[in-house]
Design a protein around this motif. Structure first.
Motif, short mmCIF file in Angstrom:
data_model
loop_
_atom_site.label_atom_id
_atom_site.label_comp_id
_atom_site.label_asym_id
_atom_site.label_seq_id
_atom_site.Cartn_x
_atom_site.Cartn_y
_atom_site.Cartn_z
N ARG A 22 -25.09 63.70 53.27
CA ARG A 22 -25.03 64.91 52.42
C ARG A 22 -23.67 65.03 51.75
O ARG A 22 -23.58 65.43 50.58
N GLN A 23 -22.60 64.69 52.46
CA GLN A 23 -21.28 64.75 51.85
C GLN A 23 -21.18 63.74 50.70
O GLN A 23 -20.58 64.03 49.67
N ALA A 24 -21.79 62.58 50.87
CA ALA A 24 -21.75 61.55 49.82
C ALA A 24 -22.63 61.91 48.64
O ALA A 24 -22.27 61.66 47.49
N ALA A 25 -23.79 62.52 48.90
CA ALA A 25 -24.75 62.81 47.83
C ALA A 25 -24.42 64.05 47.03
O ALA A 25 -24.61 64.09 45.82
N PHE A 26 -23.94 65.10 47.70
CA PHE A 26 -23.76 66.39 47.05
C PHE A 26 -22.32 66.56 46.57
O PHE A 26 -21.60 67.45 46.99
N THR A 27 -21.93 65.71 45.65
CA THR A 27 -20.54 65.68 45.17
C THR A 27 -20.12 66.96 44.46
O THR A 27 -18.93 67.24 44.36
N TRP A 28 -21.05 67.71 43.95
CA TRP A 28 -20.74 68.95 43.23
C TRP A 28 -20.58 70.15 44.17
O TRP A 28 -20.18 71.21 43.74
N ARG A 29 -20.89 69.98 45.44
CA ARG A 29 -20.80 71.08 46.41
C ARG A 29 -19.51 71.00 47.22
O ARG A 29 -18.94 69.93 47.40
N TYR A 34 -19.98 71.77 56.31
CA TYR A 34 -21.11 71.04 56.89
C TYR A 34 -20.71 70.60 58.29
O TYR A 34 -19.57 70.20 58.54
N ARG A 35 -21.66 70.65 59.22
CA ARG A 35 -21.41 70.33 60.62
C ARG A 35 -22.48 69.39 61.16
O ARG A 35 -23.61 69.33 60.65
N LEU A 36 -22.15 68.69 62.23
CA LEU A 36 -23.10 67.80 62.89
C LEU A 36 -24.36 68.55 63.32
O LEU A 36 -25.48 68.03 63.22
N GLU A 37 -24.20 69.78 63.77
CA GLU A 37 -25.32 70.57 64.27
C GLU A 37 -26.31 70.96 63.17
O GLU A 37 -27.42 71.41 63.47
N ASP A 38 -25.93 70.81 61.92
CA ASP A 38 -26.83 71.14 60.82
C ASP A 38 -28.13 70.34 60.93
O ASP A 38 -29.20 70.83 60.59
N ALA A 111 -31.03 60.66 43.48
CA ALA A 111 -32.30 60.88 44.18
C ALA A 111 -33.44 61.05 43.19
O ALA A 111 -34.54 60.52 43.40
N LEU A 112 -33.21 61.78 42.11
CA LEU A 112 -34.26 61.96 41.11
C LEU A 112 -34.71 60.61 40.54
O LEU A 112 -35.91 60.35 40.40
#
Length: 141
Positions: A22-29, A34-38, A111-112
């Motif tokens: 998620r950190q790699a994909a969501f570059t705009w966020r 974000y946590r491991l428990e997510d 992803a799209l």
């Protein structure tokens, strides 16, 4: 490569993969919170399948089976392209009892392109907490 059901022993790896992907994909966020428990919260009640090769975990897909809905599909972002995402997607598609669906964030261009390449079609736009997504349906069988 094999696609197999989730086992509890997979949880530590999947927590790390989910965070890193998620950190790699969501570059705009802003992903600093974000946590491991997510991973644990985000996959409650879902069926999870793992891509594995030679004992190495490569990625996962999680499904909400009651609606043939793919909630997550992530591949270890450190891996070179080798068909892991496609194998996971095809495994999920084979499990569908009707038209499959998923939501893909509008800003997630990679992803799209992946889903379009596999014949998925945008059905409608949506908005979830201020972030736009596309509802997509699987190809006709």
């Amino acid at each position: 490569m094999q696609i197999r059901p989730y086992q509890e022993a997979d949880r530590p790896f999947l927590r790390n993969l989910y965070l890193a992907a998620r950190q790699a994909a969501f570059t705009w966020r802003d992903t600093q919170n974000y946590r491991l428990e997510d991973f644990d919260r985000s996959t409650i009640g879902e069926e999870i399948w793992i891509a594995e090769q030679d004992g190495r975990l490569l990625g996962f897909v999680s499904l909400y089976r009651a609606e043939d809905f793919i909630h997550h599909l992530y591949v270890d972002p450190r891996l070179p392209p080798q068909g892991v995402g496609s194998a996971l997607l095809h495994a999920a598609e084979r499990a569908f009892t009707s038209t499959g669906s998923l939501k893909c964030l509008v800003k997630n261009h990679k992803a799209l392109a992946f889903y379009h390449k596999h014949g998925w079609q945008i059905v409608s736009p949506g908005d979830d907490g201020g972030e736009e997504y596309y509802l997509m349906h699987s190809p006709k069988r």
